[in-house]
Design a protein around this motif. Structure first.
Motif, PDB file in Angstrom:
ATOM      1  N   ASP A 114       0.824  -1.221   0.000  1.00 38.12           N
ATOM      2  CA  ASP A 114       0.000   0.000   0.000  1.00 38.12           C
ATOM      3  C   ASP A 114       0.861   1.275   0.000  1.00 38.12           C
ATOM      4  O   ASP A 114       0.422   2.319  -0.468  1.00 38.12           O
ATOM      5  CB  ASP A 114      -0.887   0.053   1.255  1.00 38.12           C
ATOM      6  CG  ASP A 114      -1.626  -1.241   1.484  1.00 38.12           C
ATOM      7  OD1 ASP A 114      -2.845  -1.210   1.555  1.00 38.12           O
ATOM      8  OD2 ASP A 114      -0.956  -2.306   1.561  1.00 38.12           O
ATOM      9  N   ASP A 115       2.054   1.169   0.597  1.00 39.78           N
ATOM     10  CA  ASP A 115       2.893   2.369   0.770  1.00 39.78           C
ATOM     11  C   ASP A 115       3.823   2.625  -0.420  1.00 39.78           C
ATOM     12  O   ASP A 115       4.386   3.714  -0.541  1.00 39.78           O
ATOM     13  CB  ASP A 115       3.744   2.232   2.046  1.00 39.78           C
ATOM     14  CG  ASP A 115       2.869   2.138   3.289  1.00 39.78           C
ATOM     15  OD1 ASP A 115       1.757   2.692   3.256  1.00 39.78           O
ATOM     16  OD2 ASP A 115       3.295   1.500   4.258  1.00 39.78           O
ATOM     17  N   ILE A 116       3.998   1.621  -1.270  1.00 34.64           N
ATOM     18  CA  ILE A 116       5.022   1.745  -2.331  1.00 34.64           C
ATOM     19  C   ILE A 116       4.718   2.890  -3.319  1.00 34.64           C
ATOM     20  O   ILE A 116       5.605   3.678  -3.633  1.00 34.64           O
ATOM     21  CB  ILE A 116       5.242   0.384  -3.038  1.00 34.64           C
ATOM     22  CG1 ILE A 116       5.870  -0.594  -2.016  1.00 34.64           C
ATOM     23  CG2 ILE A 116       6.123   0.533  -4.281  1.00 34.64           C
ATOM     24  CD1 ILE A 116       6.059  -2.003  -2.522  1.00 34.64           C
ATOM     25  N   PRO A 117       3.454   3.025  -3.797  1.00 33.22           N
ATOM     26  CA  PRO A 117       3.218   4.118  -4.765  1.00 33.22           C
ATOM     27  C   PRO A 117       3.614   5.492  -4.218  1.00 33.22           C
ATOM     28  O   PRO A 117       4.257   6.275  -4.914  1.00 33.22           O
ATOM     29  CB  PRO A 117       1.707   4.034  -5.034  1.00 33.22           C
ATOM     30  CG  PRO A 117       1.355   2.618  -4.764  1.00 33.22           C
ATOM     31  CD  PRO A 117       2.245   2.196  -3.616  1.00 33.22           C
ATOM     32  N   GLU A 118       3.279   5.788  -2.951  1.00 29.12           N
ATOM     33  CA  GLU A 118       3.630   7.102  -2.378  1.00 29.12           C
ATOM     34  C   GLU A 118       5.136   7.264  -2.199  1.00 29.12           C
ATOM     35  O   GLU A 118       5.672   8.342  -2.434  1.00 29.12           O
ATOM     36  CB  GLU A 118       2.955   7.324  -1.008  1.00 29.12           C
ATOM     37  CG  GLU A 118       1.524   7.799  -1.104  1.00 29.12           C
ATOM     38  CD  GLU A 118       0.547   6.643  -1.040  1.00 29.12           C
ATOM     39  OE1 GLU A 118       0.968   5.486  -1.297  1.00 29.12           O
ATOM     40  OE2 GLU A 118      -0.637   6.876  -0.739  1.00 29.12           O
ATOM     41  N   TYR A 119       5.796   6.202  -1.753  1.00 32.60           N
ATOM     42  CA  TYR A 119       7.255   6.306  -1.564  1.00 32.60           C
ATOM     43  C   TYR A 119       7.933   6.673  -2.881  1.00 32.60           C
ATOM     44  O   TYR A 119       8.894   7.430  -2.900  1.00 32.60           O
ATOM     45  CB  TYR A 119       7.826   4.970  -1.046  1.00 32.60           C
ATOM     46  CG  TYR A 119       7.888   4.899   0.464  1.00 32.60           C
ATOM     47  CD1 TYR A 119       6.733   4.888   1.235  1.00 32.60           C
ATOM     48  CD2 TYR A 119       9.117   4.843   1.126  1.00 32.60           C
ATOM     49  CE1 TYR A 119       6.785   4.824   2.623  1.00 32.60           C
ATOM     50  CE2 TYR A 119       9.182   4.777   2.518  1.00 32.60           C
ATOM     51  CZ  TYR A 119       8.009   4.763   3.254  1.00 32.60           C
ATOM     52  OH  TYR A 119       8.083   4.704   4.629  1.00 32.60           O
ATOM     53  N   GLY A 146      10.103   1.244  -7.810  1.00 38.84           N
ATOM     54  CA  GLY A 146       9.288   0.365  -6.974  1.00 38.84           C
ATOM     55  C   GLY A 146       8.703  -0.742  -7.821  1.00 38.84           C
ATOM     56  O   GLY A 146       8.613  -0.617  -9.049  1.00 38.84           O
ATOM     57  N   ILE A 147       8.337  -1.839  -7.156  1.00 33.43           N
ATOM     58  CA  ILE A 147       7.585  -2.903  -7.830  1.00 33.43           C
ATOM     59  C   ILE A 147       6.289  -3.078  -7.057  1.00 33.43           C
ATOM     60  O   ILE A 147       6.304  -3.369  -5.853  1.00 33.43           O
ATOM     61  CB  ILE A 147       8.380  -4.229  -7.873  1.00 33.43           C
ATOM     62  CG1 ILE A 147       9.619  -4.065  -8.756  1.00 33.43           C
ATOM     63  CG2 ILE A 147       7.484  -5.365  -8.383  1.00 33.43           C
ATOM     64  CD1 ILE A 147      10.482  -5.321  -8.886  1.00 33.43           C
ATOM     65  N   VAL A 148       5.166  -2.863  -7.748  1.00 39.94           N
ATOM     66  CA  VAL A 148       3.863  -2.890  -7.078  1.00 39.94           C
ATOM     67  C   VAL A 148       2.772  -3.168  -8.110  1.00 39.94           C
ATOM     68  O   VAL A 148       2.976  -2.936  -9.313  1.00 39.94           O
ATOM     69  CB  VAL A 148       3.629  -1.536  -6.336  1.00 39.94           C
ATOM     70  CG1 VAL A 148       3.455  -0.376  -7.295  1.00 39.94           C
ATOM     71  CG2 VAL A 148       2.452  -1.610  -5.378  1.00 39.94           C
ATOM     72  N   ALA A 172      -1.356   7.461  -7.760  1.00 38.35           N
ATOM     73  CA  ALA A 172       0.032   7.914  -7.606  1.00 38.35           C
ATOM     74  C   ALA A 172       0.562   8.506  -8.906  1.00 38.35           C
ATOM     75  O   ALA A 172       0.354   7.949  -9.986  1.00 38.35           O
ATOM     76  CB  ALA A 172       0.906   6.739  -7.171  1.00 38.35           C
ATOM     77  N   ALA A 173       1.243   9.652  -8.764  1.00 34.65           N
ATOM     78  CA  ALA A 173       1.872  10.281  -9.929  1.00 34.65           C
ATOM     79  C   ALA A 173       3.277   9.699 -10.071  1.00 34.65           C
ATOM     80  O   ALA A 173       4.220  10.153  -9.432  1.00 34.65           O
ATOM     81  CB  ALA A 173       1.934  11.788  -9.725  1.00 34.65           C
ATOM     82  N   ILE A 174       3.368   8.631 -10.837  1.00 39.95           N
ATOM     83  CA  ILE A 174       4.658   7.949 -11.029  1.00 39.95           C
ATOM     84  C   ILE A 174       4.826   7.681 -12.526  1.00 39.95           C
ATOM     85  O   ILE A 174       3.883   7.846 -13.307  1.00 39.95           O
ATOM     86  CB  ILE A 174       4.722   6.608 -10.259  1.00 39.95           C
ATOM     87  CG1 ILE A 174       3.461   5.775 -10.504  1.00 39.95           C
ATOM     88  CG2 ILE A 174       4.894   6.855  -8.773  1.00 39.95           C
ATOM     89  CD1 ILE A 174       3.393   4.967 -11.712  1.00 39.95           C
TER      90      ILE A 174
END
Ligand code: PRT
Ligand code: ZN
Length: 290
Positions: A57-62, A71-73, A83-85
């Motif tokens: 749950d935390d990976i997109p924000e990090y 990240g891998i998610v 998430a803006a990635i």
């Protein structure tokens, strides 16, 4: 162990459905690191990369906030967190879909029947967005975990949950109504500009990952065949380039080597046999550099 500011940082799921496959991928691309069970951090010995182990749950924000460069998610989690990635690569594991399901005997048979109903989900953002696009007004009940029991507890009329085999829905007496989104694990990058050295390390990583993914989807095939069948064989092997052809000691026979895609594998093998190919060997490919 401490972070090195010059190292890239990648966020992986600590434990759960994506954890093993994410680590396996990093090992397959030749990275060497130790992972002690409860440790939240690992440093590669042979590559300028630090690994952080987090809840998915935390990976997109990090990654969005640049705390981690990569990240891998699951795509579902990226969409849910809005998430803006920068998505870099789909990785071919963690494949699932976010689907709306209703009890077997429910009178809800089409998505329009969801109007005014209660839908329980751990993915309220994606679900609401889908309903909004379809012009359906339904009430979202946000719950974490065991979403499939919500209708039998009288909490909701329907659920929106992740499905892979469909067994959980079946065992819970639910039937699928519609798919909200298809998902798989993604490699993602933060959107901010990185120093040139870091970006070139990402490019090196990407080449390694892409060659490993390409190899996973391909097989190396060797066979003996009558020379007269060569044209027909060429036409059914859509190889990387043209197949390698070598004469055999037996007159009128050749050896053919090529690469074929896994998904057409059985179809191609059957057609090759029909053309007189024999002694067919099929090998896994470890890496494939285009
Ligand atoms: O602790 P943490 O927060 O990191 O993990 P988590 O428990 O929240 O997530 P986890 O490990 O269960 O899932 C991580 C990611 O795996 C998801 O976000 C998806 O991207 C992906 N994934 C792929 C799945 C599934 N397949 C899946 N089947 N995530 C969950 N499920 C669950 C689903 O919720 C349901 O309970 O599996 C059940 C359905 O499976 P089938 O095979 O019976 O259909
Ligand atoms: Zn989670």
């Amino acid at each position: 162990m401490t972070f090195k500011p010059s190292n890239l940082k990648i966020a992986l799921q600590k434990s759960g459905r994506l954890a093993d496959k994410s680590l396996e991928l990093l090992t397959q691309i030749g990275l060497d690191f130790d992972r002690s069970k409860d440790c939240l951090f690992a440093q590669c010995r042979n590559f300028p990369l630090d690994i952080l182990f987090l809840r998915d749950d935390d990976i997109p924000e990090y990654v969005q906030d640049g705390v981690c460069d990569l990240g891998i998610v699951g795509k579902n989690m990226i969409m849910e967190r809005k998430a803006a990635i920068k998505p870099l690569l789909p990785l071919g594991f963690g494949v699932c879909r976010l689907a709306i399901a209703v009890p077997e005997k429910s009178e809800i048979n089409a998505i329009n029947d969801l109007e005014g109903k209660k839908i329980a989900s751990s993915f309220p953002v994606c679900t609401q967005e889908y309903l909004r696009q379809k012009n359906i007004g339904a009430e979202m009940i946000q719950i974490r975990g065991s979403v499939e029991v919500a209708p039998s507890l009288g909490l909701s009329d329907a659920i929106a949950d992740l499905v892979s085999t469909g067994n959980t829905l079946k065992q819970s007496g639910l039937r699928e109504l519609t798919t909200i989104l298809e998902s798989e694990a993604m490699l993602i990058q933060s959107q901010g500009m990185l120093p040139q050295e870091k970006q070139s390390v990402i490019d090196r990583l990407l080449l390694r990952i892409q060659s490993t993914l390409d190899a996973r989807n391909s097989k190396y095939i060797l066979m003996n065949a009558p020379t007269s069948a060569l044209q027909a064989i060429k036409s059914i092997i859509p190889s990387l380039s043209s197949p390698t052809v070598m004469p055999l000691a037996t007159d009128g026979m050749i050896a053919v080597h090529s690469v074929i895609q896994e998904e057409i594998f059985f179809d191609v093998i059957e057609r090759l046999k029909a053309l007189g190919a024999s002694g067919i060997l099929v090998l896994n490919i470890e890496k494939m550099i285009r």
